[in-house]
Design a protein around this motif. Sequence first.
Motif, PDB file in Angstrom:
ATOM      1  N   GLY A 294       0.799  -1.217   0.000  1.00 14.58           N
ATOM      2  CA  GLY A 294       0.000   0.000   0.000  1.00 14.58           C
ATOM      3  C   GLY A 294       0.832   1.267   0.000  1.00 14.58           C
ATOM      4  N   ARG A 295       2.003   1.213  -0.630  1.00 15.96           N
ATOM      5  CA  ARG A 295       2.897   2.365  -0.675  1.00 15.96           C
ATOM      6  C   ARG A 295       2.983   2.905  -2.098  1.00 15.96           C
ATOM      7  N   ALA A 296       3.112   4.223  -2.195  1.00 16.77           N
ATOM      8  CA  ALA A 296       3.263   4.885  -3.487  1.00 16.77           C
ATOM      9  C   ALA A 296       4.368   5.919  -3.393  1.00 16.77           C
ATOM     10  N   GLN A 297       5.042   6.125  -4.504  1.00 14.55           N
ATOM     11  CA  GLN A 297       6.057   7.170  -4.602  1.00 14.55           C
ATOM     12  C   GLN A 297       5.811   7.968  -5.877  1.00 14.55           C
ATOM     13  N   PHE A 298       6.061   9.271  -5.777  1.00 12.48           N
ATOM     14  CA  PHE A 298       6.041  10.131  -6.953  1.00 12.48           C
ATOM     15  C   PHE A 298       7.404  10.805  -7.035  1.00 12.48           C
ATOM     16  N   HIS A 299       8.004  10.707  -8.224  1.00  7.75           N
ATOM     17  CA  HIS A 299       9.381  11.160  -8.403  1.00  7.75           C
ATOM     18  C   HIS A 299       9.460  12.316  -9.392  1.00  7.75           C
ATOM     19  N   TRP A 300      10.328  13.266  -9.059  1.00 12.98           N
ATOM     20  CA  TRP A 300      10.812  14.297  -9.957  1.00 12.98           C
ATOM     21  C   TRP A 300      12.317  14.389  -9.724  1.00 12.98           C
ATOM     22  N   PRO A 301      13.079  14.929 -10.656  1.00 12.61           N
ATOM     23  CA  PRO A 301      14.525  15.009 -10.431  1.00 12.61           C
ATOM     24  C   PRO A 301      14.858  15.694  -9.103  1.00 12.61           C
ATOM     25  N   GLY A 302      15.542  14.967  -8.245  1.00 18.54           N
ATOM     26  CA  GLY A 302      15.955  15.519  -6.965  1.00 18.54           C
ATOM     27  C   GLY A 302      14.910  15.486  -5.876  1.00 18.54           C
ATOM     28  N   LEU A 303      13.739  14.918  -6.146  1.00 13.97           N
ATOM     29  CA  LEU A 303      12.676  14.930  -5.144  1.00 13.97           C
ATOM     30  C   LEU A 303      11.816  13.680  -5.261  1.00 13.97           C
TER      31      LEU A 303
END
Length: 329
Positions: A294-303
Amino acid sequence: MLDFRTVREETAGPRWQALFGHHWPAYEQWYLSEGERERPGYLACYNALRKYMPELLDTYRMLCELAGGGDLAARFLSLYQPPPYITGCSQAVLASPASTLLARNYDYPPELCEGTILYTRWNARRVIAMSDCLWGVLDGMNDRGLAVSLAFGGSKAVGQGFGAPIILRYLLEFCDSVPEASDVLARIPTHMAYNITVADAAGRYVTAMIGPDRPASIRRVPVATNHQKKIEWYAHALASETLIRERQLSILVADEATTEDRLIAAFASPPLFRHDYRRGLGTVYTAIYRPMTGRAQFHWPGLTLELGFDHFPEERITVRYGARGLYAG
Protein backbone atom coordinates in the motif's frame (compact mmCIF):
# COMPACT_ATOMS: atom_id res chain seq x y z
CA MET A 1 5.18 25.25 -13.94
CA LEU A 2 2.79 22.87 -12.20
CA ASP A 3 1.76 22.64 -8.56
CA PHE A 4 1.21 19.08 -7.35
CA ARG A 5 -1.02 18.77 -4.29
CA THR A 6 -1.95 15.87 -2.07
CA VAL A 7 -5.55 16.06 -0.91
CA ARG A 8 -7.10 13.69 1.63
CA GLU A 9 -10.88 13.64 1.90
CA GLU A 10 -12.40 10.22 2.44
CA THR A 11 -15.96 11.36 1.75
CA ALA A 12 -16.30 13.93 -1.01
CA GLY A 13 -17.11 17.32 0.46
CA PRO A 14 -15.76 20.86 0.63
CA ARG A 15 -12.22 19.95 -0.41
CA TRP A 16 -13.35 18.20 -3.59
CA GLN A 17 -15.80 21.05 -4.18
CA ALA A 18 -12.93 23.54 -3.95
CA LEU A 19 -10.95 21.51 -6.48
CA PHE A 20 -13.93 21.58 -8.82
CA GLY A 21 -14.26 25.34 -8.45
CA HIS A 22 -10.58 25.82 -9.19
CA HIS A 23 -10.34 23.57 -12.25
CA TRP A 24 -13.82 23.83 -13.78
CA PRO A 25 -13.20 26.95 -15.94
CA ALA A 26 -10.35 25.19 -17.77
CA TYR A 27 -12.20 21.90 -18.01
CA GLU A 28 -15.34 23.64 -19.30
CA GLN A 29 -13.32 25.28 -22.06
CA TRP A 30 -11.79 21.93 -23.00
CA TYR A 31 -15.12 20.10 -22.87
CA LEU A 32 -16.68 22.63 -25.27
CA SER A 33 -13.62 22.89 -27.53
CA GLU A 34 -15.41 21.11 -30.39
CA GLY A 35 -18.76 22.75 -29.69
CA GLU A 36 -21.45 21.71 -27.23
CA ARG A 37 -23.41 19.77 -29.85
CA GLU A 38 -20.48 17.37 -30.19
CA ARG A 39 -20.91 16.25 -26.59
CA PRO A 40 -23.69 13.83 -25.59
CA GLY A 41 -26.68 15.04 -23.61
CA TYR A 42 -27.17 14.40 -19.91
CA LEU A 43 -29.54 11.44 -20.35
CA ALA A 44 -27.14 9.70 -22.73
CA CYS A 45 -24.32 10.18 -20.22
CA TYR A 46 -26.39 9.00 -17.26
CA ASN A 47 -27.77 5.98 -19.10
CA ALA A 48 -24.29 4.95 -20.24
CA LEU A 49 -23.05 5.04 -16.65
CA ARG A 50 -26.12 3.12 -15.48
CA LYS A 51 -25.56 0.45 -18.13
CA TYR A 52 -21.81 -0.08 -17.76
CA MET A 53 -20.86 1.15 -14.27
CA PRO A 54 -24.05 1.19 -12.17
CA GLU A 55 -22.16 0.84 -8.88
CA LEU A 56 -20.58 4.23 -9.57
CA LEU A 57 -23.88 6.11 -9.86
CA ASP A 58 -24.17 7.10 -6.19
CA THR A 59 -20.69 8.63 -6.26
CA TYR A 60 -21.47 10.36 -9.56
CA ARG A 61 -24.67 11.89 -8.17
CA MET A 62 -22.83 13.07 -5.06
CA LEU A 63 -20.12 14.77 -7.11
CA CYS A 64 -22.65 16.34 -9.48
CA GLU A 65 -24.42 17.84 -6.47
CA LEU A 66 -21.15 19.21 -5.08
CA ALA A 67 -20.42 20.65 -8.53
CA GLY A 68 -23.63 22.67 -8.38
CA GLY A 69 -26.03 20.34 -10.16
CA GLY A 70 -25.58 21.96 -13.57
CA ASP A 71 -26.25 20.10 -16.81
CA LEU A 72 -22.87 20.78 -18.41
CA ALA A 73 -20.84 19.82 -15.35
CA ALA A 74 -22.82 16.58 -14.99
CA ARG A 75 -22.16 15.67 -18.61
CA PHE A 76 -18.46 16.42 -18.19
CA LEU A 77 -18.18 14.39 -14.97
CA SER A 78 -19.64 11.32 -16.69
CA LEU A 79 -16.55 11.24 -18.95
CA TYR A 80 -18.78 9.72 -21.60
CA GLN A 81 -17.52 10.63 -25.07
CA PRO A 82 -15.30 13.51 -23.97
CA PRO A 83 -13.11 15.36 -26.48
CA PRO A 84 -10.17 13.25 -27.64
CA TYR A 85 -6.77 13.82 -26.08
CA ILE A 86 -3.34 12.28 -26.63
CA THR A 87 -0.66 11.40 -24.10
CA GLY A 88 2.70 9.67 -24.18
CA CYS A 89 3.51 7.43 -21.19
CA SER A 90 5.53 4.32 -20.38
CA GLN A 91 4.51 1.71 -17.80
CA ALA A 92 5.87 -1.59 -16.54
CA VAL A 93 5.30 -4.24 -13.89
CA LEU A 94 8.08 -6.01 -12.03
CA ALA A 95 6.59 -8.96 -10.16
CA SER A 96 8.10 -11.59 -7.89
CA PRO A 97 6.76 -13.81 -5.09
CA ALA A 98 7.96 -11.21 -2.59
CA SER A 99 6.89 -7.99 -4.27
CA THR A 100 4.86 -6.39 -7.05
CA LEU A 101 5.79 -2.98 -8.44
CA LEU A 102 3.97 -0.92 -11.08
CA ALA A 103 6.03 1.98 -12.44
CA ARG A 104 5.03 4.61 -14.94
CA ASN A 105 6.08 7.89 -16.54
CA TYR A 106 3.30 10.27 -17.50
CA ASP A 107 4.19 12.27 -20.62
CA TYR A 108 1.85 15.16 -21.39
CA PRO A 109 1.78 18.98 -21.57
CA PRO A 110 2.31 20.04 -17.92
CA GLU A 111 0.03 23.06 -18.29
CA LEU A 112 -2.90 20.72 -19.01
CA CYS A 113 -2.36 18.51 -15.95
CA GLU A 114 -4.43 18.74 -12.80
CA GLY A 115 -1.61 17.77 -10.45
CA THR A 116 -3.87 16.45 -7.67
CA ILE A 117 -3.08 13.24 -5.81
CA LEU A 118 -6.31 12.21 -4.09
CA TYR A 119 -6.82 9.96 -1.07
CA THR A 120 -10.48 8.93 -0.98
CA ARG A 121 -12.87 6.36 0.43
CA TRP A 122 -15.95 7.04 -1.64
CA ASN A 123 -17.07 3.41 -1.51
CA ALA A 124 -15.72 0.37 0.34
CA ARG A 125 -12.10 0.80 -0.74
CA ARG A 126 -9.50 3.42 0.07
CA VAL A 127 -7.90 4.80 -3.09
CA ILE A 128 -4.76 6.83 -3.75
CA ALA A 129 -4.67 8.13 -7.31
CA MET A 130 -3.37 10.85 -9.59
CA SER A 131 -6.54 12.66 -10.57
CA ASP A 132 -7.75 13.65 -14.02
CA CYS A 133 -11.06 15.34 -14.87
CA LEU A 134 -11.55 15.81 -11.10
CA TRP A 135 -12.37 12.19 -10.27
CA GLY A 136 -10.89 10.12 -13.05
CA VAL A 137 -7.61 8.25 -12.53
CA LEU A 138 -4.38 8.41 -14.53
CA ASP A 139 -2.71 5.91 -12.22
CA GLY A 140 -3.36 4.70 -8.70
CA MET A 141 -4.02 1.84 -6.29
CA ASN A 142 -6.57 0.71 -3.74
CA ASP A 143 -6.18 -0.83 -0.30
CA ARG A 144 -7.16 -4.28 -1.58
CA GLY A 145 -3.90 -4.51 -3.52
CA LEU A 146 -4.85 -3.41 -7.04
CA ALA A 147 -2.74 -0.90 -9.01
CA VAL A 148 -3.57 0.59 -12.42
CA SER A 149 -2.05 2.89 -15.03
CA LEU A 150 -3.07 4.16 -18.47
CA ALA A 151 -1.24 5.09 -21.66
CA PHE A 152 -2.48 6.32 -25.03
CA GLY A 153 -2.86 3.42 -27.47
CA GLY A 154 -1.51 5.10 -30.60
CA SER A 155 -4.60 5.21 -32.82
CA LYS A 156 -6.59 8.14 -34.23
CA ALA A 157 -9.85 6.18 -33.91
CA VAL A 158 -12.56 7.92 -31.86
CA GLY A 159 -15.94 6.37 -31.09
CA GLN A 160 -18.68 5.88 -28.53
CA GLY A 161 -17.45 5.09 -25.06
CA PHE A 162 -15.86 6.47 -21.91
CA GLY A 163 -12.63 8.26 -21.27
CA ALA A 164 -10.18 5.80 -19.71
CA PRO A 165 -9.74 7.80 -16.45
CA ILE A 166 -13.28 7.00 -15.29
CA ILE A 167 -12.79 3.34 -16.18
CA LEU A 168 -9.68 3.27 -13.99
CA ARG A 169 -11.66 4.97 -11.20
CA TYR A 170 -14.27 2.22 -11.48
CA LEU A 171 -11.57 -0.47 -11.29
CA LEU A 172 -10.11 0.97 -8.10
CA GLU A 173 -13.50 1.54 -6.48
CA PHE A 174 -14.91 -1.94 -7.12
CA CYS A 175 -12.19 -4.45 -8.09
CA ASP A 176 -9.73 -6.32 -5.87
CA SER A 177 -7.73 -8.39 -8.35
CA VAL A 178 -6.40 -8.58 -11.89
CA PRO A 179 -9.03 -11.16 -12.98
CA GLU A 180 -11.84 -8.89 -11.77
CA ALA A 181 -10.30 -5.87 -13.49
CA SER A 182 -9.82 -7.85 -16.71
CA ASP A 183 -13.52 -8.69 -16.83
CA VAL A 184 -14.37 -4.99 -16.51
CA LEU A 185 -11.88 -3.90 -19.16
CA ALA A 186 -13.31 -6.45 -21.58
CA ARG A 187 -16.86 -5.08 -21.36
CA ILE A 188 -16.75 -1.28 -20.88
CA PRO A 189 -16.48 0.68 -24.16
CA THR A 190 -13.83 3.37 -24.52
CA HIS A 191 -13.89 6.40 -26.82
CA MET A 192 -10.19 6.13 -27.75
CA ALA A 193 -7.38 3.61 -27.85
CA TYR A 194 -5.66 3.06 -24.50
CA ASN A 195 -3.24 0.60 -22.99
CA ILE A 196 -4.25 -0.17 -19.41
CA THR A 197 -1.74 -2.00 -17.22
CA VAL A 198 -3.08 -3.63 -14.07
CA ALA A 199 -1.18 -5.43 -11.28
CA ASP A 200 -2.22 -6.86 -7.93
CA ALA A 201 -0.72 -7.92 -4.63
CA ALA A 202 -0.74 -11.58 -5.68
CA GLY A 203 1.80 -10.82 -8.40
CA ARG A 204 -0.66 -11.05 -11.28
CA TYR A 205 -0.61 -8.50 -14.09
CA VAL A 206 -2.07 -7.81 -17.52
CA THR A 207 -2.05 -5.09 -20.12
CA ALA A 208 -5.41 -4.44 -21.77
CA MET A 209 -5.27 -2.91 -25.24
CA ILE A 210 -8.66 -1.32 -25.74
CA GLY A 211 -10.21 0.93 -28.37
CA PRO A 212 -13.55 1.96 -29.90
CA ASP A 213 -12.98 0.05 -33.13
CA ARG A 214 -11.70 -3.28 -31.79
CA PRO A 215 -12.38 -5.89 -29.13
CA ALA A 216 -10.24 -5.63 -26.04
CA SER A 217 -6.98 -7.60 -26.15
CA ILE A 218 -6.02 -8.56 -22.60
CA ARG A 219 -2.70 -10.34 -22.25
CA ARG A 220 -0.16 -11.14 -19.57
CA VAL A 221 2.24 -8.47 -20.81
CA PRO A 222 4.17 -6.43 -18.21
CA VAL A 223 5.03 -3.36 -20.33
CA ALA A 224 3.14 -0.81 -22.40
CA THR A 225 3.97 2.37 -24.26
CA ASN A 226 2.00 4.11 -27.02
CA HIS A 227 1.10 1.53 -29.62
CA GLN A 228 -0.83 -1.70 -29.59
CA LYS A 229 -0.20 -4.75 -31.77
CA LYS A 230 1.16 -2.66 -34.63
CA ILE A 231 1.99 0.95 -35.40
CA GLU A 232 -1.13 2.75 -36.64
CA TRP A 233 -0.14 6.41 -36.35
CA TYR A 234 3.41 6.64 -37.65
CA ALA A 235 3.99 10.34 -36.94
CA HIS A 236 3.05 9.95 -33.29
CA ALA A 237 5.04 6.74 -32.97
CA LEU A 238 8.17 8.47 -34.27
CA ALA A 239 7.71 11.59 -32.17
CA SER A 240 7.01 9.66 -28.97
CA GLU A 241 9.66 6.96 -29.60
CA THR A 242 7.14 4.35 -28.51
CA LEU A 243 9.04 1.39 -30.00
CA ILE A 244 12.34 2.45 -28.42
CA ARG A 245 10.72 2.82 -25.01
CA GLU A 246 8.88 -0.49 -25.29
CA ARG A 247 12.11 -2.29 -26.18
CA GLN A 248 13.96 -0.71 -23.27
CA LEU A 249 11.26 -1.78 -20.81
CA SER A 250 10.96 -5.27 -22.27
CA ILE A 251 14.70 -5.85 -21.90
CA LEU A 252 14.69 -4.60 -18.33
CA VAL A 253 11.70 -6.63 -17.18
CA ALA A 254 12.92 -9.81 -18.90
CA ASP A 255 16.34 -9.57 -17.23
CA GLU A 256 16.33 -11.59 -14.00
CA ALA A 257 19.04 -9.28 -12.66
CA THR A 258 16.74 -6.24 -12.81
CA THR A 259 15.91 -5.01 -9.33
CA GLU A 260 13.21 -2.56 -8.35
CA ASP A 261 15.85 0.15 -7.91
CA ARG A 262 17.25 -0.51 -11.36
CA LEU A 263 13.82 -0.27 -12.98
CA ILE A 264 12.99 2.94 -11.11
CA ALA A 265 16.33 4.44 -12.15
CA ALA A 266 15.57 3.62 -15.79
CA PHE A 267 12.35 5.64 -15.58
CA ALA A 268 14.47 8.64 -14.53
CA SER A 269 16.68 8.49 -17.63
CA PRO A 270 16.22 8.63 -21.42
CA PRO A 271 14.64 7.12 -23.40
CA LEU A 272 11.92 6.55 -20.77
CA PHE A 273 12.28 10.00 -19.22
CA ARG A 274 11.57 12.54 -21.94
CA HIS A 275 12.34 16.26 -22.11
CA ASP A 276 10.20 17.01 -25.18
CA TYR A 277 7.96 19.56 -23.46
CA ARG A 278 7.76 21.74 -26.57
CA ARG A 279 5.66 19.10 -28.32
CA GLY A 280 3.76 18.08 -25.21
CA LEU A 281 5.60 14.77 -24.90
CA GLY A 282 7.80 15.52 -21.89
CA THR A 283 7.64 13.53 -18.66
CA VAL A 284 5.49 15.25 -16.04
CA TYR A 285 6.09 12.79 -13.19
CA THR A 286 7.11 9.23 -12.38
CA ALA A 287 4.76 7.14 -10.23
CA ILE A 288 5.66 3.93 -8.38
CA TYR A 289 3.00 1.71 -6.78
CA ARG A 290 3.60 -1.24 -4.47
CA PRO A 291 0.17 -2.86 -4.04
CA MET A 292 1.41 -5.47 -1.54
CA THR A 293 2.35 -2.81 1.00
CA GLY A 294 0.00 0.00 0.00
CA ARG A 295 2.90 2.37 -0.67
CA ALA A 296 3.26 4.88 -3.49
CA GLN A 297 6.06 7.17 -4.60
CA PHE A 298 6.04 10.13 -6.95
CA HIS A 299 9.38 11.16 -8.40
CA TRP A 300 10.81 14.30 -9.96
CA PRO A 301 14.53 15.01 -10.43
CA GLY A 302 15.96 15.52 -6.97
CA LEU A 303 12.68 14.93 -5.14
CA THR A 304 10.60 11.93 -4.05
CA LEU A 305 7.18 12.08 -2.41
CA GLU A 306 6.42 9.03 -0.24
CA LEU A 307 2.75 8.21 0.35
CA GLY A 308 0.67 5.34 1.66
CA PHE A 309 -2.67 4.47 3.16
CA ASP A 310 -1.11 4.86 6.61
CA HIS A 311 0.99 7.91 5.68
CA PHE A 312 -0.53 10.61 3.50
CA PRO A 313 0.79 14.07 4.43
CA GLU A 314 -0.88 16.97 2.67
CA GLU A 315 1.79 18.78 0.70
CA ARG A 316 2.28 21.08 -2.28
CA ILE A 317 5.20 20.63 -4.65
CA THR A 318 6.02 23.10 -7.43
CA VAL A 319 7.70 21.69 -10.53
CA ARG A 320 9.14 23.88 -13.29
CA TYR A 321 9.41 22.42 -16.77
CA GLY A 322 11.56 23.69 -19.61
CA ALA A 323 13.76 22.79 -22.53
CA ARG A 324 16.71 22.19 -20.20
CA GLY A 325 14.83 19.89 -17.85
CA LEU A 326 12.55 20.16 -14.87
CA TYR A 327 13.12 21.28 -11.35
CA ALA A 328 11.11 20.49 -8.23
CA GLY A 329 11.02 22.67 -5.18
